[in-house]
Design a protein around this motif. Structure first.
Motif, PDB file in Angstrom:
ATOM      1  N   ALA A  15       0.822  -1.200   0.000  1.00 28.68           N
ATOM      2  CA  ALA A  15       0.000   0.000   0.000  1.00 28.68           C
ATOM      3  C   ALA A  15       0.855   1.247   0.000  1.00 28.68           C
ATOM      4  N   LEU A  20      -1.105   4.513  -1.016  1.00 27.39           N
ATOM      5  CA  LEU A  20      -2.372   4.424  -0.313  1.00 27.39           C
ATOM      6  C   LEU A  20      -2.191   4.816   1.142  1.00 27.39           C
ATOM      7  N   GLU A  24      -7.617   2.999   2.840  1.00 27.84           N
ATOM      8  CA  GLU A  24      -7.200   2.370   1.595  1.00 27.84           C
ATOM      9  C   GLU A  24      -6.234   1.235   1.878  1.00 27.84           C
ATOM     10  N   GLN A  25      -5.294   1.440   2.816  1.00 37.57           N
ATOM     11  CA  GLN A  25      -4.319   0.409   3.140  1.00 37.57           C
ATOM     12  C   GLN A  25      -5.001  -0.818   3.723  1.00 37.57           C
ATOM     13  N   THR A  27      -7.750  -2.198   3.104  1.00 33.93           N
ATOM     14  CA  THR A  27      -8.521  -3.054   2.217  1.00 33.93           C
ATOM     15  C   THR A  27      -7.877  -3.216   0.850  1.00 33.93           C
ATOM     16  N   ALA A  28      -6.602  -2.825   0.731  1.00 34.95           N
ATOM     17  CA  ALA A  28      -5.935  -2.981  -0.561  1.00 34.95           C
ATOM     18  C   ALA A  28      -5.781  -4.452  -0.905  1.00 34.95           C
ATOM     19  N   THR A  53     -14.627   3.196  -2.788  1.00 41.04           N
ATOM     20  CA  THR A  53     -14.201   2.450  -1.607  1.00 41.04           C
ATOM     21  C   THR A  53     -12.729   2.679  -1.280  1.00 41.04           C
ATOM     22  N   THR A  55     -10.182   1.264  -2.838  1.00 43.09           N
ATOM     23  CA  THR A  55      -9.494  -0.025  -2.908  1.00 43.09           C
ATOM     24  C   THR A  55      -9.217  -0.420  -4.354  1.00 43.09           C
ATOM     25  N   THR A  57      -9.431  -3.356  -7.028  1.00 42.05           N
ATOM     26  CA  THR A  57     -10.141  -4.606  -7.283  1.00 42.05           C
ATOM     27  C   THR A  57      -9.336  -5.536  -8.175  1.00 42.05           C
TER      28      THR A  57
END
Length: 390
Positions: A15, A20, A24-25, A27-28, A53, A55, A57
């Motif tokens: 991240a 990030l 963000e970190q 759920t990366a 979100t 993130t 995907t």
């Protein structure tokens, strides 16, 4: 517990590398986590970032460097707008910038590349945007802006800068132009592959292609200058005779990249960079990038209805009506490209010996019809495709 701690540390490090923070970190996606279906023989770098979100995907080889081709026009434009307010651009300046972003105009890019000091543009934008994988062309190629190296991860950073950090006038100007991307680039290549070929609007795109010669589907327009012809799409004409041994990126294999945003409010940033085996035709690479892009998890994307079919021959025309009479071509297809068909209808009988067929397929992404003769399917009617209601 020790193993879980190691995984958490690895995620935090990844991240940090991707810029990030905070939620963000947490759920990366792990590096390399992806649903991407990469066609055989293709090298791909992929990053898909959901701005809602915070993130990723999709992440596959996201820090791998590719020669940028026309994707670097994003950085060239941003650097020019660093000292020029888009609201007060001179008419000639606005026309040139518009063409570079919408039509992927190579002559315009060469103008701004020279105006901005060539490699100094990359030095400035790397520092300003915090890019980690972007680098200038290798020695001997300083004039060739298409050989600037980029990664999928850095391309996400570029779009995040445009959308979340740049001034509102710069954001609106850049994204407004990318939303008006034309199907045909000024060099005669059909540039609505990948994002534009896989999802319904709203989307905004900046594409890149390099090494495919002159057969790009649309009617080609000759470049204004030798520099424009060679610099943008990776032509070897008027360039050093061999790839430097110190080059950090592949300058020879055919490259095809799709980047941009998808969904309402530019919800998701998509960056797909690809290299194809030497000699790959444009239509084949176009189809492979479409298939790869369609396989991705892209929040907010709407996928068009219809059935995908292969085509054959070159110079196949798409027309507004199912006839060649008073129905001037809208465009031509890249040779052998896969197309989406939503319905079919009877129209003018067409004879291409030894074939004769009165059925025409409607291609919603082109807004027109092509004769079923050139679709790779047995029989005059396409199986499983409904008859058009009107």
């Amino acid at each position: 517990m020790r193993r879980l701690g190691a995984v958490s540390a690895a995620l935090a490090l990844a991240a940090t590398v991707l810029g990030l923070t905070g939620a963000e970190q947490a759920t990366a996606a792990p590096a390399g986590a992806t649903q991407a279906e990469v066609p055989a023989g293709v090298t791909a770098g992929v990053a898909v970032f959901d701005r809602t979100t915070g993130t990723f995907t999709e992440r596959l080889n996201e820090t791998l460097r590719f020669r940028s081709a026309s994707v670097v026009k994003l950085l060239i434009a941003l650097d020019h707008l660093r000292t020029h307010d888009p609201r007060t651009l001179a008419a000639a300046d606005r026309t040139r910038l518009d063409s570079m972003l919408r039509n992927s105009d190579d002559t315009a890019a060469s103008h701004y590349w020279d105006l901005g000091g060539r490699t100094a543009i990359i030095d400035r934008t790397v520092a300003q945007l915090g890019l980690t994988d972007t680098a200038n062309p290798p020695p001997g190629y300083e004039a060739t802006w298409g050989y600037v190296s980029l990664s999928a991860a850095d391309t996400v950073r570029i779009y995040r800068h445009i959308l979340d950090t740049a001034s509102a006038p710069v954001r609106d100007y850049m994204m407004g132009n990318l939303r008006q991307s034309t199907r045909c680039g000024t060099d005669g290549f059909d540039q609505h592959f990948g994002i534009a070929g896989s999802f319904e609007r709203p989307w905004a795109v900046k594409q890149g292609w390099s090494g495919f010669g002159s057969s790009g589907g649309c009617t080609p327009r000759p470049p204004t200058t030798v520099a424009a012809a060679t610099a943008a799409q990776g032509s070897t004409a008027a360039q050093p005779s061999a790839q430097p041994s110190t080059a950090a990126v592949d300058l020879t294999r055919e490259a095809l990249h799709t980047t941009g945003t998808v969904g309402s409010g530019d919800r998701t940033i998509v960056a797909v960079f690809t290299l194809h085996p030497d000699g790959t035709p444009y239509g084949t690479a176009y189809t492979d990038v479409n298939r790869l892009t369609r396989s991705l998890t892209v929040p907010g994307a709407v996928r068009p209805a219809g059935t995908w079919f292969g085509t054959w021959s070159s110079g196949v025309k798409v027309r507004p009506l199912p006839t060649t009479v008073d129905s001037a071509p809208l465009t031509t297809l890249p040779a052998g490209v896969e197309v989406l068909v939503s319905c079919q209808r009877l129209g003018q009988e067409v004879s291409i010996p030894p074939y004769t067929n009165a059925w025409w397929a409607y291609l919603p992404q082109y807004g027109g019809y092509m004769t079923n003769i050139y679709i790779s399917s047995p029989g005059n009617q396409l199986p499983g495709v409904p008859v058009c209601s009107s």
